[in-house]
Write an enzyme that holds these catalytic residues in place. Structure first.
Site, PDB file in Angstrom:
ATOM      1  CD  GLU A 154      -3.040  -0.903   2.204  1.00 31.39           C
ATOM      2  OE1 GLU A 154      -4.121  -0.469   1.795  1.00 31.39           O
ATOM      3  OE2 GLU A 154      -2.791  -1.159   3.400  1.00 31.39           O
ATOM      4  CG  HIS A 194      -2.539   2.876   5.695  1.00 34.49           C
ATOM      5  ND1 HIS A 194      -3.908   3.058   5.746  1.00 34.49           N
ATOM      6  CD2 HIS A 194      -2.366   1.552   5.462  1.00 34.49           C
ATOM      7  CE1 HIS A 194      -4.512   1.907   5.544  1.00 34.49           C
ATOM      8  NE2 HIS A 194      -3.606   0.970   5.371  1.00 34.49           N
ATOM      9  CG  HIS A 237      -5.063  -1.768   9.138  1.00 37.64           C
ATOM     10  ND1 HIS A 237      -4.168  -2.783   8.937  1.00 37.64           N
ATOM     11  CD2 HIS A 237      -5.096  -1.066   7.961  1.00 37.64           C
ATOM     12  CE1 HIS A 237      -3.674  -2.716   7.708  1.00 37.64           C
ATOM     13  NE2 HIS A 237      -4.212  -1.688   7.096  1.00 37.64           N
ATOM     14  CG  HIS A 259      -8.207  -0.853   4.557  1.00 36.51           C
ATOM     15  ND1 HIS A 259      -7.720  -0.582   3.303  1.00 36.51           N
ATOM     16  CD2 HIS A 259      -7.124  -1.106   5.311  1.00 36.51           C
ATOM     17  CE1 HIS A 259      -6.404  -0.694   3.308  1.00 36.51           C
ATOM     18  NE2 HIS A 259      -6.018  -0.998   4.516  1.00 36.51           N
TER      19      HIS A 259
END
Ligand code: ZN
Length: 243
Positions: A85, A104, A106, A174
């Site tokens: 990603e 980024h 989760h 996500h």
């Protein structure tokens, strides 16, 4: 400059060492676990950014930090696994000249907000940077049925469009992406986004209607940037130095 070593040598050494610390701090704060990543762009080299090779954040060392261009391609092929990603970072940096750090994760408590009709909203002053309704990226709208991961430049661009000029966007089912003008802001915002989600869920069990921060109140914190993260950062650095 074309080699990774040259780019790292030309970078502000503080940014590279802060990037290693940011990985460990995000783990210690429960924002990332074995997955998730954080990147930094050096104002001296805005067409490149630094990001670890694919590795659990708590294990990242200075040697694991690689240099990428804005296509999210590594400047040098080390023959090692890369974060699938990484396009999140390249495309957000490309779209947002003001952004110099991207997280980024989760981070768990934001997930319910990504799959429901209840927008994540600023509950308290430490999350004043959160807009009145955090946007949610719906990957189905741009790519149909996927594994939800941002595996291409096109998906990274679509996510960056959802982020717009804001500090945070959720990714349906996500995680989220959080940005800042530097690593301290990005890390702090990623943490307080998670805490805000926790508090918002708790508040919904009480009698409403709930009173969220007004944009006029949010604007009074550092011109809308949110609480200055310096004091917390120094403490977080100390707390992870034994890791
Ligand atoms: Zn992810």
């Amino acid at each position: 400059m074309t080699t990774e070593a040259e780019l790292k040598a030309a970078a502000d050494p503080q940014i590279l060492s802060d990037l290693v610390l940011a990985n460990r701090i995000l783990y210690a704060l429960g924002v990332v676990d074995g997955y998730g990543h954080v990147s930094a762009r050096d104002p001296r080299q805005p067409e490149h950014f630094f990001l670890s090779r694919a590795l659990a954040p708590a294990l990242v060392t200075a040697d694991d930090i690689m240099a990428y261009d804005l296509d999210s391609s590594p400047v040098e092929d080390r023959g090692c696994e890369l974060y699938s990603e990484r396009f999140i970072h390249g495309e957000v940096f490309r779209a947002r000249g003001d952004v110099h750090a991207v997280v980024h994760s989760h981070s768990p408590t934001i997930i319910p907000f990504s799959i429901s009709k209840t927008p994540l909203a600023p509950v308290y002053h430490m999350a004043s940077f959160i807009p009145p309704a955090v946007p949610v990226f719906e990957i189905r709208e741009v790519a149909g049925m996927t594994d939800l991961l941002i595996r291409t430049k096109a998906l990274g661009q679509a996510l960056a469009r959802t982020l717009g000029n804001g500090p945070v966007a959720l990714m349906r089912g996500h995680g989220n992406v959080v940005v800042g003008t530097n690593l301290k802001y990005a890390v702090s915002r990623a943490y307080y986004t998670e805490v805000n989600a926790r508090l918002q869920l708790q508040a919904r069990t009480l009698d409403g209607p709930l009173t969220f921060l007004d944009p006029h109140e949010s604007a009074k914190f550092n011109g809308g940037k949110g609480v200055n993260p310096e004091r917390a950062w120094d403490m977080w650095v100390r707390s992870v130095q034994g890791l």
